[in-house]
Design an enzyme around this catalytic site. Structure first.
Site, short mmCIF file in Angstrom:
data_model
loop_
_atom_site.label_atom_id
_atom_site.label_comp_id
_atom_site.label_asym_id
_atom_site.label_seq_id
_atom_site.Cartn_x
_atom_site.Cartn_y
_atom_site.Cartn_z
N ASP A 8 0.90 -1.25 0.00
CA ASP A 8 -0.12 -0.11 -0.14
C ASP A 8 0.80 1.33 0.02
O ASP A 8 1.89 1.25 0.71
CB ASP A 8 -0.92 0.04 1.22
CG ASP A 8 -1.73 -1.14 1.28
OD1 ASP A 8 -1.96 -1.75 0.15
OD2 ASP A 8 -2.64 -1.27 2.29
N ASP A 129 -15.41 -3.41 0.24
CA ASP A 129 -14.76 -2.87 1.63
C ASP A 129 -15.89 -2.55 2.57
O ASP A 129 -16.75 -1.72 2.32
CB ASP A 129 -13.92 -1.74 1.59
CG ASP A 129 -12.92 -1.93 0.38
OD1 ASP A 129 -12.40 -3.09 0.46
OD2 ASP A 129 -12.74 -1.02 -0.31
#
Length: 243
Positions: A8, A129
């Site tokens: 990330d 998500d």
């Protein structure tokens, strides 16, 4: 089952967050390319990369780092974060990215999701998500009133082949994946399901494999040392699926 080590990126740095909270960003590696090469040397075939700045700003921010990894490794790279336009999808895919991930944009604009899936088919994945079972958006900063199962079924109807499911409450916490929600999702749709969030050790990988999932993403566990990539690959049963 495929293993997707994760990198990330925030402010050009390799970081991990806790439960999607940007204020918890902690640098976990010095260099994205070196980290990717280390994953490749350990046997990875795929790499999951997220543009955290892009997710928040709704447009690509860290794309040059992703392309650097694509050009200097043999890894298949999937990228998410800030992908809101067809031009952005083409930008990434033409640059050698193997698959792009649509999150907020797919929830907010079904026409865009439909066009993207129709045009690029298996090269588009849908990121789901969830916070308390409801789909989160805008880099997880907001929560919608749409349930993760309803959204998954809608995306399946549009032709989505791959779903990436994250239980935000587990993400970056090394608390174990949400087996129940993942099992329910996998049984509810025909799409390939990739688990994300909470994986901590080899036992978690084995449990996910038993669900018959397509893949799982490993992030914090690899950086914290509670799981090695070699152990993850072994527990997953190898990387036979090269798609």
């Amino acid at each position: 089952m495929l293993i997707f080590p994760a990198i990330d990126i925030k402010d050009g740095r390799c970081v991990r967050l806790q439960r999607g909270n940007y204020a918890t960003a902690q640098q976990v590696a010095e260099n994205a390319l070196q980290t990717a090469k280390a994953f490749e040397a350990s046997g990875a075939k795929w790499l999951h990369m997220v543009d955290l700045d892009g997710a928040k700003d709704a447009h690509p921010v860290n794309a040059p780092l992703f392309f650097q990894v694509v050009k200097n490794t043999n890894l298949k790279v999937e990228v998410g974060g800030g992908i809101r336009r067809m031009e952005t999808i083409a930008y990434y895919l033409n640059g050698g990215v193997s698959r792009v991930i649509l999150g907020s944009a797919a929830l907010e604009n079904h026409d865009f999701a439909k066009e993207a899936i129709r045009t690029y088919v298996e090269k588009v994945a849908i990121g789901i998500d969830a916070r308390n079972g409801m789909v989160a958006t805008e880099g997880w900063l907001n929560t919608s009133s749409v349930s993760y199962l309803d959204f998954a079924k809608e995306m399946e109807q549009l032709g989505a082949q791959t779903l990436i499911f994250t239980d935000i409450s587990r993400d970056g916490m090394l608390s174990g994946p949400n087996i129940e929600m993942l099992d329910t999702l996998n049984r509810s749709v025909s799409c390939n399901v990739i688990a994300s969030g909470g994986v901590r050790n080899r036992e978690d990988i084995q449990a996910l494999r038993k669900l018959g999932l397509y893949g799982t993403i490993c992030g914090k566990s690899l950086y914290a040392g509670s799981l090695t990539l070699e152990d993850a690959l072994y527990a997953a049963g190898g990387q036979e699926d090269e798609t």
